[in-house]
Design an enzyme around this catalytic site. Structure first.
Site, PDB file in Angstrom:
ATOM      1  N   LYS A 277       4.269  -2.685  -3.064  1.00  0.00           N
ATOM      2  CA  LYS A 277       4.167  -3.960  -3.179  1.00  0.00           C
ATOM      3  C   LYS A 277       3.553  -4.578  -4.510  1.00  0.00           C
ATOM      4  O   LYS A 277       4.550  -4.921  -5.212  1.00  0.00           O
ATOM      5  CB  LYS A 277       2.639  -4.216  -2.029  1.00  0.00           C
TER       6      LYS A 277
ATOM      7  N   TYR B 212      -1.696   0.169   9.487  1.00  0.00           N
ATOM      8  CA  TYR B 212      -0.568  -0.501   9.263  1.00  0.00           C
ATOM      9  C   TYR B 212       0.238   0.222   8.390  1.00  0.00           C
ATOM     10  O   TYR B 212      -0.462   0.314   7.394  1.00  0.00           O
ATOM     11  CB  TYR B 212      -0.694  -1.971   9.063  1.00  0.00           C
TER      12      TYR B 212
ATOM     13  N   TYR C 239       7.803 -11.477  12.155  1.00  0.00           N
ATOM     14  CA  TYR C 239       7.095 -11.804  13.363  1.00  0.00           C
ATOM     15  C   TYR C 239       6.962 -13.016  13.534  1.00  0.00           C
ATOM     16  O   TYR C 239       5.703 -13.831  14.142  1.00  0.00           O
ATOM     17  CB  TYR C 239       5.527 -11.307  12.538  1.00  0.00           C
TER      18      TYR C 239
ATOM     19  N   ASP D 123      -2.026   5.772   1.990  1.00  0.00           N
ATOM     20  CA  ASP D 123      -1.172   4.668   1.805  1.00  0.00           C
ATOM     21  C   ASP D 123      -1.729   3.610   1.121  1.00  0.00           C
ATOM     22  O   ASP D 123      -2.713   2.831   1.923  1.00  0.00           O
ATOM     23  CB  ASP D 123      -0.905   4.028   3.373  1.00  0.00           C
TER      24      ASP D 123
HETATM   25  C1  LIG Z   1       3.110  -3.505   3.655  1.00  0.00           C
HETATM   26  C2  LIG Z   1       2.776  -2.369   3.986  1.00  0.00           C
HETATM   27  C3  LIG Z   1       3.564  -1.121   4.187  1.00  0.00           C
HETATM   28  C4  LIG Z   1       5.132  -1.409   4.384  1.00  0.00           C
HETATM   29  O1  LIG Z   1       5.631  -1.951   3.044  1.00  0.00           O
HETATM   30  P1  LIG Z   1       7.273  -2.923   3.287  1.00  0.00           P
HETATM   31  O2  LIG Z   1       7.505  -2.763   1.755  1.00  0.00           O
HETATM   32  O3  LIG Z   1       6.757  -4.007   3.757  1.00  0.00           O
HETATM   33  O4  LIG Z   1       8.069  -1.907   3.958  1.00  0.00           O
HETATM   34  C5  LIG Z   1       3.027   0.106   4.396  1.00  0.00           C
HETATM   35  N1  LIG Z   1       2.030   0.173   4.386  1.00  0.00           N
HETATM   36  C6  LIG Z   1       0.806  -0.815   4.137  1.00  0.00           C
HETATM   37  C7  LIG Z   1      -0.741  -0.380   4.075  1.00  0.00           C
HETATM   38  C8  LIG Z   1       1.138  -2.072   3.768  1.00  0.00           C
HETATM   39  O5  LIG Z   1       0.334  -2.920   3.489  1.00  0.00           O
END
Ligand SMILES: *Cc1c(COP(=O)(O)O)cnc(C)c1O
Length: 441
Positions: free
Chosen positions: A293, A163, A35, A264
């Site tokens: 993560k 996101y 970014y 998510d």
């Molecule tokens: C970081 C994130 C993603 C993407 O994960 P990456 O490992 O960076 O590809 C998807 N959804 C959410 C809610 C996130 O915080």
């Protein structure tokens, strides 16, 4: 400090003359960062060590980490238990293909995950990053309906300010403004966007909040495969914390109108919001769940897409009968072994004391920021603290201030936020909140 030769065309002359630059200079000239511009990038800091909650810079400055390396390093850096798991697995084997092969680290990981996640999720797809796990979730949802003889159910609904990652299907369900959809018009799938939930966590739920989504379900359910959202906390799309009742209503709408619910929890999973999974604030289970993560405690990239038996059966019924997805590094044993160590630390349940303590301290200490004229809003949930400013911050300038104060905080836009490692001490956390206060004063 190691020296590198510069090899881009501008520097070719000086290169042949034996010109050398340091790491920061080389990085600036050749390496993309997230970014930021490649030709005029934001400043970069060189880390030479990380231990516990501290990052050590090449300049010898030591910084308290407020970011957990983007939600991941929840147990702190250089953790003996995670290190040991990685070492042991390297001695055994680091990777084998997952096609036709299984192994103990993957089996252990999937068993542990299934014991932790909300009820009803039975099948695990191991992916190699959060974005890929979202791709997998969306692909599963579309294939599910296609295999039920309803291929017209192929669109995804998502609240604004979401996101979900940077790959194409994930990008198509990110906030259209933040996600810069206009740039990719014609390439991105046209999804359906609902207004972002407005009722804040802790307020009385406003029925108006769910009306636009009800309307969308009523009108479009026959073309909708799934609703995707981040439960309770919208992360990189705005750091918004909303009422769990909204999520409950989403579950009900999905049930009523035959639409799959994808949660998510890549950012919110594993205790961050004060529950093991943010879904638990609403007492719901999704049909498909994305995790990532913190799953490896920030050691390496790994993610998982979990689904119900019904979804798995639906995806694999009729033709083609298989799910056509298989990353090369699927189920990477090294990542699985470290994830098992990370989950075993989580399952010691210290987070159940750590997160409420961090939450309480964030609430008292960040509250002071609310009185500053540059500050528009302060919000806290679990180990997440957000200070929203009136105008976008100057990232380079504010970061310089933070480094001088001995903390690592990386704001974006109008959002100065922290989600520190769970093992942070009260004193270290105070240093973070104090640095935010002085930066915005
Ligand atoms: C970081 C994130 C993603 C993407 O994960 P990456 O490992 O960076 O590809 C998807 N959804 C959410 C809610 C996130 O915080």
């Amino acid at each position: 400090m190691p020296q590198y030769r510069v090899v881009n065309s501008d520097q070719l002359q000086t290169f042949t003359d034996g010109y050398f630059v340091n790491n920061i200079e080389f990085d600036k000239q050749h390496i993309w960062h997230p970014y930021t511009s490649a030709v005029n990038p934001l400043p970069c800091y060189e880390v030479v060590g990380a231990e516990g909650v501290e990052l050590t810079l090449a300049s010898s400055e030591v910084l308290i980490d407020g970011m957990s390396s983007w939600w991941a390093a929840i147990h702190g850096y250089n953790h003996p238990v995670l290190n040991d798991a990685a070492h042991k697995q390297i001695e055994a084997f680091s990777h084998v293909m997952f096609g036709g092969i299984t192994h103990q680290p993957a089996v252990d990981l999937c068993k542990t995950l299934l014991n932790m996640v909300p009820a009803g999720l039975e099948r695990v797809f191991l992916a190699d990053s959060g974005s890929v796990s979202v791709e997998v979730a969306i692909k599963m949802a579309i294939q599910y309906w296609a295999c039920q003889g309803r291929p017209e159910k192929s669109r995804i609904v998502s609240p604004r300010n979401g996101y979900h990652g940077d790959t194409f299907a994930a990008m198509s369900v990110c906030d259209p403004v933040n996600g810069m959809h206009s740039l990719f018009e014609g390439v991105l799938n046209k999804q359906i966007f609902a207004p972002a939930p407005q009722t804040r966590f802790g307020q009385t739920f406003s029925e108006d909040d769910i009306l636009p989504l009800e309307d969308i379900f009523e009108k479009h359910h026959h073309t909708m495969a799934a609703l995707i959202l981040e439960p309770v906390v919208q992360g990189a799309g705005g750091m918004r914390i909303y009422h769990p009742e909204y999520l409950k209503r989403c579950r009900q709408l999905c049930d009523t109108y035959d639409v799959l619910l994808i949660c998510d929890e890549i950012a919110t999973g594993f205790g961050r919001t004060g529950k093991l999974f943010a879904c638990e604030h609403a007492g719901i289970s999704p049909d498909i769940l994305c995790l990532g993560k913190a799953i490896t405690g920030g050691y390496m990239t790994l993610a998982a897409t979990l689904c119900t038996e019904d979804v798995a059966l639906g995806v694999c019924q009729g033709e083609p009968g298989v799910f056509m997805h298989g990353p090369t590094y699927m189920g990477n044993p090294l990542a699985c072994a470290v994830a098992n160590a990370s989950l075993s630390l989580i399952n010691e349940n210290h987070w159940q004391q750590q997160i409420p303590a961090i939450e309480k301290q964030l609430q008292t200490e960040l509250e002071k920021c609310a009185d500053l004229p540059r500050v528009a809003d302060v919000r806290v949930l679990g180990a997440i603290g957000v200070v929203e400013t009136v105008n976008p911050v100057n990232v380079a300038e504010i970061q310089r201030h933070f480094v001088k104060q001995g903390v690592w905080i990386r704001p974006f836009g109008k959002l100065v936020y922290i989600m520190p490692p769970y093992v942070i001490s009260a004193e270290q956390l105070s240093k973070l909140t104090h640095a935010i206060y002085t930066a915005l004063k």
